[in-house]
Design a protein around this motif. Structure first.
Motif, PDB file in Angstrom:
ATOM      1  N   GLY A  13      18.486  11.374   8.182  1.00 61.05           N
ATOM      2  CA  GLY A  13      17.110  10.916   8.278  1.00 61.05           C
ATOM      3  C   GLY A  13      16.864   9.733   7.363  1.00 61.05           C
ATOM      4  O   GLY A  13      17.692   9.380   6.512  1.00 61.05           O
ATOM      5  N   ASP A  14      15.726   9.110   7.548  1.00 62.20           N
ATOM      6  CA  ASP A  14      15.373   7.951   6.733  1.00 62.20           C
ATOM      7  C   ASP A  14      13.868   7.907   6.550  1.00 62.20           C
ATOM      8  O   ASP A  14      13.103   8.537   7.294  1.00 62.20           O
ATOM      9  N   LEU A  15      13.439   7.166   5.552  1.00 64.38           N
ATOM     10  CA  LEU A  15      12.016   6.979   5.284  1.00 64.38           C
ATOM     11  C   LEU A  15      11.837   5.625   4.600  1.00 64.38           C
ATOM     12  O   LEU A  15      12.801   5.015   4.116  1.00 64.38           O
ATOM     13  N   SER A  16      10.608   5.168   4.584  1.00 65.16           N
ATOM     14  CA  SER A  16      10.286   3.887   3.972  1.00 65.16           C
ATOM     15  C   SER A  16       9.160   4.083   2.974  1.00 65.16           C
ATOM     16  O   SER A  16       8.173   4.773   3.267  1.00 65.16           O
ATOM     17  N   VAL A  17       9.326   3.489   1.805  1.00 66.99           N
ATOM     18  CA  VAL A  17       8.316   3.578   0.743  1.00 66.99           C
ATOM     19  C   VAL A  17       7.818   2.166   0.453  1.00 66.99           C
ATOM     20  O   VAL A  17       8.580   1.316  -0.017  1.00 66.99           O
ATOM     21  N   GLU A  18       6.553   1.911   0.738  1.00 65.40           N
ATOM     22  CA  GLU A  18       6.011   0.575   0.511  1.00 65.40           C
ATOM     23  C   GLU A  18       5.974   0.262  -0.981  1.00 65.40           C
ATOM     24  O   GLU A  18       5.691   1.119  -1.809  1.00 65.40           O
ATOM     25  N   HIS A  19       6.283  -1.002  -1.301  1.00 64.32           N
ATOM     26  CA  HIS A  19       6.165  -1.432  -2.681  1.00 64.32           C
ATOM     27  C   HIS A  19       4.700  -1.418  -3.117  1.00 64.32           C
ATOM     28  O   HIS A  19       3.803  -1.732  -2.327  1.00 64.32           O
ATOM     29  N   ASP A  20       4.470  -1.060  -4.356  1.00 62.53           N
ATOM     30  CA  ASP A  20       3.139  -1.207  -4.931  1.00 62.53           C
ATOM     31  C   ASP A  20       2.725  -2.674  -4.812  1.00 62.53           C
ATOM     32  O   ASP A  20       3.506  -3.575  -5.158  1.00 62.53           O
ATOM     33  N   PRO A  21       1.524  -2.954  -4.306  1.00 67.63           N
ATOM     34  CA  PRO A  21       1.127  -4.361  -4.098  1.00 67.63           C
ATOM     35  C   PRO A  21       1.210  -5.211  -5.359  1.00 67.63           C
ATOM     36  O   PRO A  21       1.615  -6.379  -5.298  1.00 67.63           O
ATOM     37  N   ASP A  22       0.854  -4.647  -6.515  1.00 69.70           N
ATOM     38  CA  ASP A  22       0.933  -5.421  -7.756  1.00 69.70           C
ATOM     39  C   ASP A  22       2.375  -5.773  -8.100  1.00 69.70           C
ATOM     40  O   ASP A  22       2.667  -6.888  -8.544  1.00 69.70           O
ATOM     41  N   LEU A  23       3.280  -4.817  -7.900  1.00 69.15           N
ATOM     42  CA  LEU A  23       4.689  -5.076  -8.165  1.00 69.15           C
ATOM     43  C   LEU A  23       5.224  -6.120  -7.201  1.00 69.15           C
ATOM     44  O   LEU A  23       5.970  -7.037  -7.595  1.00 69.15           O
ATOM     45  N   ARG A  24       4.839  -5.999  -5.955  1.00 66.90           N
ATOM     46  CA  ARG A  24       5.313  -6.965  -4.958  1.00 66.90           C
ATOM     47  C   ARG A  24       4.834  -8.373  -5.309  1.00 66.90           C
ATOM     48  O   ARG A  24       5.600  -9.337  -5.234  1.00 66.90           O
ATOM     49  N   GLU A  25       3.585  -8.498  -5.709  1.00 63.65           N
ATOM     50  CA  GLU A  25       3.056  -9.815  -6.057  1.00 63.65           C
ATOM     51  C   GLU A  25       3.740 -10.375  -7.298  1.00 63.65           C
ATOM     52  O   GLU A  25       4.025 -11.580  -7.382  1.00 63.65           O
ATOM     53  N   ALA A  26       4.035  -9.506  -8.275  1.00 62.83           N
ATOM     54  CA  ALA A  26       4.745  -9.956  -9.475  1.00 62.83           C
ATOM     55  C   ALA A  26       6.146 -10.439  -9.109  1.00 62.83           C
ATOM     56  O   ALA A  26       6.644 -11.441  -9.658  1.00 62.83           O
TER      57      ALA A  26
END
Length: 380
Positions: free
Chosen positions: A35-48
């Motif tokens: 199986g697999d899953l996806s975890v979205e990056h925290d928006p603040d971390l992504r922007e940094a």
């Protein structure tokens, strides 16, 4: 052996987690997806992260903070994968990390940097972690990319190719004689994502809606296709050091027209290279397969030349193929087997990839295997 692979690609929108069980029998490696899953990056971390990537200037303090924050994010994702996909039982975690710089000059890769401190993953899961999988191939004279062909070559037949459309697109092709050719094509979603952020404040062109609202600018498309990278012979690799947000200087177009043009660029590059490689079937994976405008243009351009499919038909989910590939690379490293293909990367020798961070228990590696056939069978 049960392995968790985690991957955050050049689109850096989410962390993909995949778990697989590997069994080696009579030279054949069986891969059973758990199986697999996806975890979205925290928006603040992504922007940094976006703010620190080329061509921006950054500091060691920012790199240290990102290394720690990404390590914790990967740790949380791996722990979730361990609980949800593996019922709390696994043997190894493999982390690609987050590429922040891939140093290529004059056609040669001199270094690469993936961050996301693996010690956090080991602490959160208690499992050993294989990370930094590209550096050993570069030290052997290779490009350090692409690494996914070891999975592709085990699944594909002559005349077939595997295409990954992430931030950067790459392809693996199997010739009629069984020879393997693989390299980075150029931008997949990278330029489209950058234009979506700049003109619409969006992380990507969801569903291709922005591209569908615009028109292709023929003059700009011709200038973009004239990029010297496309004329370089493989082995070759690239990244956002070249194809970053500033790559397209203000062309005087609307945001929608620019995104339509960049989408057409990606489709043309993909199709041109697949035709040049002479393949008859192309199995696609990565975030780009969820862009119907992009996929539609590839199908239109490919008509009568090759069939475009998705890797789900090979038993590997298109959304998580790279995470499964890195799980495979971890199995190879654990058993003392090379992961990169020198014929693909240009390395002088086949290198065992990665560095291992112990978990909470003493590190005990098995006796190295003398080799394997390269054959992979995906089992239910």
């Amino acid at each position: 052996m049960r392995i968790i692979g985690i991957m955050s690609g050049t689109s850096h929108d989410a962390i993909d987690v995949a778990a697989a069980e590997f069994t080696h029998t009579d030279g054949e490696l069986r891969l059973r997806p758990l199986g697999d899953l996806s975890v979205e990056h925290d928006p603040d971390l992504r922007e940094a992260l976006v703010a620190a990537l080329p061509p921006a200037r950054t500091s060691f303090a920012e790199v240290c903070a990102l290394d720690t924050r990404l390590g914790r994010a990967f740790a949380d994702a791996a722990a979730k994968g361990l609980a949800v996909l593996c019922d709390g039982e696994a043997d190894l975690v493999v982390s690609h990390g987050q590429t922040v710089y891939h140093w290529v000059a004059d056609g040669h890769a001199h270094g690469t940097l993936q961050i996301g401190q693996p010690a956090w993953i080991a602490a959160a899961t208690g499992l050993p972690v294989v990370a930094d999988l590209r550096s050993a191939d570069i030290a052997a004279g290779g490009q350090g990319a692409p690494l996914v062909p070891v999975l592709d070559a085990g699944l594909l037949r002559p005349g077939q190719a595997a295409l990954n459309i992430g931030g950067i697109a790459n392809i693996t092709a199997i010739g009629d004689a069984g020879d393997v050719t693989a390299y980075d094509l150029g931008p997949g979603n990278a330029l489209i994502d950058a234009a979506a952020r700049e003109h619409f404040g969006l992380p990507f062109d969801d569903g291709g809606l922005l591209a569908s609202a615009g028109s292709v600018d023929a003059a700009l498309l011709l200038r973009l296709i004239d990029e010297p990278y496309y004329r370089m012979p493989p082995p070759k690799s690239t990244g956002k050091e070249l194809f970053h947000g500033g790559y397209v200087a203000n062309p005087g177009l609307s945001g929608a027209d620019l995104i339509a043009t960049l989408t057409e660029l990606t489709a043309r590059v993909i199709t041109t290279e697949a035709v040049w490689l002479g393949v008859r079937e192309v199995y696609a994976s990565g975030g780009g397969v969820r862009n119907p405008v992009l996929m539609g243009r590839v199908r239109d351009l490919a008509e009568g030349r090759f069939e475009l499919r998705e890797t789900d038909e090979l038993g590997v989910p298109a959304d998580a193929k790279e995470a499964y590939a890195f799980a495979l690379l971890g199995w190879l490293t654990w058993h003392g087997l090379p992961g990169a293909l020198p014929s693909v990367t240009g390395a002088s020798r086949a290198a065992v990839l990665g560095s291992i961070t112990p978990g909470t228990a003493p590190l005990r590696l098995p006796e190295p295997l003398p080799g394997w056939s390269g054959r992979i069978r995906v089992t239910p």
